[in-house]
Motif scaffolding. Sequence first.
Motif, PDB file in Angstrom:
ATOM      1  N   ASP A  21       0.820  -1.243   0.017  1.00 48.25           N
ATOM      2  CA  ASP A  21      -0.103   0.017  -0.047  1.00 48.25           C
ATOM      3  C   ASP A  21       0.882   1.373   0.001  1.00 48.25           C
ATOM      4  N   LYS A  22       0.693   2.080  -0.885  1.00 49.56           N
ATOM      5  CA  LYS A  22       1.245   3.393  -1.075  1.00 49.56           C
ATOM      6  C   LYS A  22       1.368   4.079   0.274  1.00 49.56           C
ATOM      7  N   SER A  23       0.106   4.443   0.866  1.00 50.08           N
ATOM      8  CA  SER A  23      -0.212   5.556   2.057  1.00 50.08           C
ATOM      9  C   SER A  23       0.538   4.652   3.074  1.00 50.08           C
ATOM     10  N   ILE A  24       0.520   3.718   3.167  1.00 47.56           N
ATOM     11  CA  ILE A  24       1.305   2.782   4.534  1.00 47.56           C
ATOM     12  C   ILE A  24       2.821   2.948   4.170  1.00 47.56           C
ATOM     13  N   HIS A  26       4.723   4.993   2.593  1.00 45.42           N
ATOM     14  CA  HIS A  26       5.130   6.257   2.993  1.00 45.42           C
ATOM     15  C   HIS A  26       5.337   6.432   4.626  1.00 45.42           C
ATOM     16  N   ARG A  27       4.153   6.203   5.065  1.00 45.35           N
ATOM     17  CA  ARG A  27       4.163   6.338   6.609  1.00 45.35           C
ATOM     18  C   ARG A  27       4.970   5.586   7.357  1.00 45.35           C
ATOM     19  N   CYS A  28       5.353   4.389   6.982  1.00 42.20           N
ATOM     20  CA  CYS A  28       6.100   3.487   7.629  1.00 42.20           C
ATOM     21  C   CYS A  28       7.783   3.848   7.538  1.00 42.20           C
ATOM     22  N   GLY A  95       2.197  14.029  -3.808  1.00 38.35           N
ATOM     23  CA  GLY A  95       1.762  14.725  -2.883  1.00 38.35           C
ATOM     24  C   GLY A  95       1.809  14.257  -1.442  1.00 38.35           C
ATOM     25  N   THR A  96       1.797  13.081  -1.278  1.00 43.21           N
ATOM     26  CA  THR A  96       1.910  12.505   0.142  1.00 43.21           C
ATOM     27  C   THR A  96       3.264  12.750   0.737  1.00 43.21           C
ATOM     28  N   THR A  97       4.364  12.585  -0.172  1.00 39.64           N
ATOM     29  CA  THR A  97       5.572  12.842   0.479  1.00 39.64           C
ATOM     30  C   THR A  97       5.633  14.093   0.615  1.00 39.64           C
ATOM     31  N   LEU A  98       5.326  14.901  -0.128  1.00 41.26           N
ATOM     32  CA  LEU A  98       5.615  16.667  -0.032  1.00 41.26           C
ATOM     33  C   LEU A  98       4.771  16.995   1.210  1.00 41.26           C
ATOM     34  N   ARG A  99       3.580  16.746   1.299  1.00 37.43           N
ATOM     35  CA  ARG A  99       2.571  17.063   2.479  1.00 37.43           C
ATOM     36  C   ARG A  99       3.013  16.616   3.715  1.00 37.43           C
ATOM     37  N   LEU A 100       3.164  15.277   3.882  1.00 33.44           N
ATOM     38  CA  LEU A 100       3.638  14.663   4.783  1.00 33.44           C
ATOM     39  C   LEU A 100       5.145  15.178   5.578  1.00 33.44           C
ATOM     40  N   VAL A 167     -10.861  20.915   4.263  1.00 35.43           N
ATOM     41  CA  VAL A 167     -11.104  19.804   3.014  1.00 35.43           C
ATOM     42  C   VAL A 167     -10.768  18.565   3.963  1.00 35.43           C
ATOM     43  N   ALA A 168     -11.389  17.581   3.384  1.00 32.77           N
ATOM     44  CA  ALA A 168     -11.160  16.081   4.115  1.00 32.77           C
ATOM     45  C   ALA A 168      -9.825  15.693   3.365  1.00 32.77           C
ATOM     46  N   SER A 169      -8.818  15.799   4.233  1.00 33.38           N
ATOM     47  CA  SER A 169      -7.634  15.075   3.659  1.00 33.38           C
ATOM     48  C   SER A 169      -6.650  14.530   4.688  1.00 33.38           C
ATOM     49  N   ALA A 170      -6.356  13.037   4.295  1.00 38.76           N
ATOM     50  CA  ALA A 170      -5.389  12.373   5.294  1.00 38.76           C
ATOM     51  C   ALA A 170      -4.042  13.057   5.329  1.00 38.76           C
ATOM     52  N   GLN A 171      -3.597  13.571   4.197  1.00 37.21           N
ATOM     53  CA  GLN A 171      -2.323  14.457   4.259  1.00 37.21           C
ATOM     54  C   GLN A 171      -2.177  15.447   4.833  1.00 37.21           C
ATOM     55  N   LEU A 320     -13.249   6.982  -1.352  1.00 38.86           N
ATOM     56  CA  LEU A 320     -13.128   6.449  -2.669  1.00 38.86           C
ATOM     57  C   LEU A 320     -12.381   7.367  -3.570  1.00 38.86           C
ATOM     58  N   ILE A 321     -11.642   8.597  -3.183  1.00 42.88           N
ATOM     59  CA  ILE A 321     -11.278   9.418  -3.986  1.00 42.88           C
ATOM     60  C   ILE A 321     -10.065   8.894  -4.973  1.00 42.88           C
ATOM     61  N   ASP A 322      -9.627   7.785  -4.347  1.00 42.19           N
ATOM     62  CA  ASP A 322      -8.309   7.349  -5.383  1.00 42.19           C
ATOM     63  C   ASP A 322      -8.989   6.266  -6.530  1.00 42.19           C
ATOM     64  N   GLU A 323     -10.303   5.953  -6.115  1.00 41.15           N
ATOM     65  CA  GLU A 323     -10.975   4.722  -6.938  1.00 41.15           C
ATOM     66  C   GLU A 323     -12.029   5.329  -7.974  1.00 41.15           C
ATOM     67  N   HIS A 394      -1.302   8.321 -13.269  1.00 38.66           N
ATOM     68  CA  HIS A 394      -1.203   6.933 -13.309  1.00 38.66           C
ATOM     69  C   HIS A 394      -2.553   6.215 -12.958  1.00 38.66           C
ATOM     70  N   ARG A 395      -3.551   7.003 -12.256  1.00 37.80           N
ATOM     71  CA  ARG A 395      -4.610   6.362 -12.047  1.00 37.80           C
ATOM     72  C   ARG A 395      -5.761   6.451 -13.251  1.00 37.80           C
ATOM     73  N   ILE A 396      -5.422   7.515 -13.907  1.00 41.73           N
ATOM     74  CA  ILE A 396      -6.134   7.490 -15.286  1.00 41.73           C
ATOM     75  C   ILE A 396      -5.655   6.380 -16.348  1.00 41.73           C
TER      76      ILE A 396
HETATM   77  C1  S3P Z   1      -3.267   9.801   0.579  1.00 47.05           C
HETATM   78  C2  S3P Z   1      -4.430  10.676   0.870  1.00 47.05           C
HETATM   79  C3  S3P Z   1      -5.293  11.140  -0.345  1.00 47.05           C
HETATM   80  C4  S3P Z   1      -5.192  10.309  -1.506  1.00 47.05           C
HETATM   81  C5  S3P Z   1      -3.845  10.070  -1.852  1.00 47.05           C
HETATM   82  C6  S3P Z   1      -3.114   9.300  -0.677  1.00 47.05           C
HETATM   83  C7  S3P Z   1      -2.437   9.562   1.840  1.00 47.05           C
HETATM   84  O1  S3P Z   1      -4.921  12.508  -0.598  1.00 47.05           O
HETATM   85  O2  S3P Z   1      -5.788  10.786  -2.548  1.00 47.05           O
HETATM   86  O3  S3P Z   1      -3.759   8.969  -3.005  1.00 47.05           O
HETATM   87  O4  S3P Z   1      -1.757   8.740   1.837  1.00 47.05           O
HETATM   88  O5  S3P Z   1      -2.535  10.300   3.102  1.00 47.05           O
HETATM   89  P1  S3P Z   1      -5.687  13.732   0.336  1.00 47.05           P
HETATM   90  O6  S3P Z   1      -5.025  13.577   1.615  1.00 47.05           O
HETATM   91  O7  S3P Z   1      -5.309  14.749  -0.551  1.00 47.05           O
HETATM   92  O8  S3P Z   1      -7.203  13.439   0.010  1.00 47.05           O
END
Ligand code: S3P
Length: 436
Positions: A21-24, A26-28, A95-100, A167-171, A320-323, A394-396
């Motif tokens: 998983d990409k999100s996991i 990055h965080r690990c 974006g996850t790399t940069l924001r986190l 904005v709803a954003s895990a990043q 489901l933003i990525d789906e 990539h997702r497109i």
């Molecule tokens: C992610 C959060 C989502 C997602 C992105 C990965 C993350 O972005 O679209 O692919 O790992 O936190 P946003 O936080 O901008 O919604």
Amino acid sequence: MPEITIAPARGLHGAVTPPGDKSISHRCAMLAALAEGRSTLSHYSAGADCHSTLACLRALGVAIEAKDDGTVAIAGAGLRGLRPPDTALDAGNSGTTLRLLSGILAAQPFAGAIGGDASLSRRPMRRILEPLGRMGARIAAAPGDTPPLRFTPAPGGLHGIAYAPPVASAQVKSAILLAGLYARGETRVREALPTRDHTELLLRHLGAPLERPGQGETVLHGPVEKLRPLENYRVPGDPSAAAFFLCAAAAMPEAELTVEEVSLNPGRAALLDVLARLGARAQVLALEERAGELAGSLRLTGPSQGLGGAAIEGTEAVALIDEAPILAVLATRTRDGIEFRGMAELRVKESDRIAAIAQNLRAMGAVCEERADGMFVPGGQKLRGARLRSGHDHRIAMAFAIAALWAEGESVIEDAECAAISYPAFYADLARLARR
Ligand code: S3P
């Protein structure tokens, strides 16, 4: 591989193990870099994005050994052991790399900068500049609050805040929590709609004093002294990568697909609910817990009857933003179509995904009603083979590679190689699974 030609298929058969998983991942990597001691990871995402994270951490003085088989060993520098980078960090397309990492850089006693490629350089950063600034961070952005971001040490260090992201954003949530590791006092994030919680689960697993007192609320008590390393952690597979094959199988009566060891974190599993509403049920074969995260295997057989229709909004729209790209493509194969609402964020991803989906569906002879914050894709639409543009997203690229399986005639995906941002083996897995 600048472009790839994809022929229609009758079915999808076999087993696939999606990338870690990409999100996991990055965080690990980030938390292992901040821990005391050596962390050992396996099934780390093979995608370019997660390797951008490793490169940035190396530039901050962290010793990392990464092998092609997905094993990564990280010698934790400790929360206060990062070193000033010689040059600006390069987050690539991620974006996850940069924001986190911004949450971490904002708290360091040295200056630093982080930027990325052309797509990332257009993405909005106000969402992190605002809360990190309130914590005392000194960050300068390019015009329009875009990358690159430049950090200077916060005079007197960071302090905690109570913040409700607009904005709803895990990043965004994660950037605040990572800065909160260094902040004096309580850092509290309140979310109106829940976002993926991998940062919270991992922080807690590594010993950080983090609480989740109520629905959508997270509190971290800082400053945190130290984090434990992550030993022998196997990253669960990426459900957003598995989604391409799950949706493909859901639309093909002659399909029989097993997805091995994929993340079943409840915040990432909404696709299974939508597929069930449409009439395609995935069976969970095995379930286990790994450091607070759920992982398991899934089996999906093509539906005996046609798929119905669905509306996706609210919590599901966030989850489901990525789906959304693959669900929009799947919608053409349903009877009643799929309505997407509350998804304005799709416009500021790696590309404007609503525009990219609409353009490519039109190229295939299908209709997509675009809205400011979503779209409606009617059901019962025949697709014809066409030249399709990934727009380096990539997702497109992957969503339309699946659309090509259902089309009449061959399709060509331009700039197909961008799939490697999250799923380098995607086309190989597709070729292996497709029955023609
Ligand atoms: C992610 C959060 C989502 C997602 C992105 C990965 C993350 O972005 O679209 O692919 O790992 O936190 P946003 O936080 O901008 O919604």
